[in-house]
Design a protein around this motif. Structure first.
Motif, mmCIF file in Angstrom:
data_model
loop_
_atom_site.group_PDB
_atom_site.id
_atom_site.type_symbol
_atom_site.label_atom_id
_atom_site.label_comp_id
_atom_site.label_asym_id
_atom_site.label_seq_id
_atom_site.Cartn_x
_atom_site.Cartn_y
_atom_site.Cartn_z
ATOM 1 N N SER A 69 0.657 -1.227 -0.002
ATOM 2 C CA SER A 69 0.032 -0.110 -0.064
ATOM 3 C C SER A 69 0.882 1.307 0.047
ATOM 4 O O SER A 69 1.992 1.337 0.638
ATOM 5 N N THR A 70 0.478 2.289 -0.587
ATOM 6 C CA THR A 70 1.015 3.480 -0.660
ATOM 7 C C THR A 70 0.253 4.553 -0.139
ATOM 8 O O THR A 70 0.733 5.745 -0.057
ATOM 9 N N SER A 71 -0.574 4.391 0.593
ATOM 10 C CA SER A 71 -1.397 5.236 1.435
ATOM 11 C C SER A 71 -0.719 5.469 2.680
ATOM 12 O O SER A 71 -0.262 4.832 3.257
ATOM 13 N N THR A 72 -1.020 6.937 3.016
ATOM 14 C CA THR A 72 -0.471 7.376 4.260
ATOM 15 C C THR A 72 -1.571 7.538 5.350
ATOM 16 O O THR A 72 -2.548 8.314 4.930
#
Length: 147
Positions: A69-72
């Protein structure tokens, strides 16, 4: 009764938010956007590798970090709550205290093979900064002593 387990169960969201806040304060989430192994990431953040791994473990176990995942995660609001240690020792040792965002508190000290603990909720008198508690529960060496 497991006093520490009771606190964690009742305030898990607070602890999760504190870990996310720590990740943001350390710059962890921004640093994860670049490919690095754990040693490189720890060096980049100025942390020891074991402490970084402990933080990452908690973030993964709570579902904040997901592989690929690249979500923060969103930042979390921190309130005037915290953890304190007494500045002087009692005859039985240091006293530790934690006040949580919902105004519940938890004081404890090590006694022999267990702990003496006091747990309850703080009440703020209207229009003042006076705090009191009317519902504390005291555990002597992890046994309910009185209410």
């Amino acid at each position: 009764m497991d006093v520490f387990g009771e606190v964690v169960r009742n305030h898990r969201v607070y602890f999760r938010d504190a870990v996310v806040h720590a990740g943001h304060a350390l710059g962890l989430f921004a640093a994860l956007k670049e490919p690095r192994d754990a040693t490189q990431l720890a060096t980049h953040l100025g942390l020891s590798r074991p402490r970084l791994l402990a933080l990452l473990d908690v973030l993964v176990l709570d579902g904040v970090l997901v592989a690929g995942s690249t979500s923060t995660p969103a930042t979390t609001q921190q309130v005037a709550a915290g953890f304190w240690k007494s500045s002087t020792s009692t005859s039985s040792g240091d006293v530790f205290a934690m006040v949580l965002p919902d105004n519940s508190y938890f004081f404890y000290t090590r006694v022999g093979g267990g702990y003496d603990a006091l747990y309850g909720n703080l009440v703020v008198a209207t229009g003042t900064s006076i705090l009191s508690s009317t519902d504390g529960v005291y555990f002597a060496n992890q046994n309910l002593a009185s209410t």
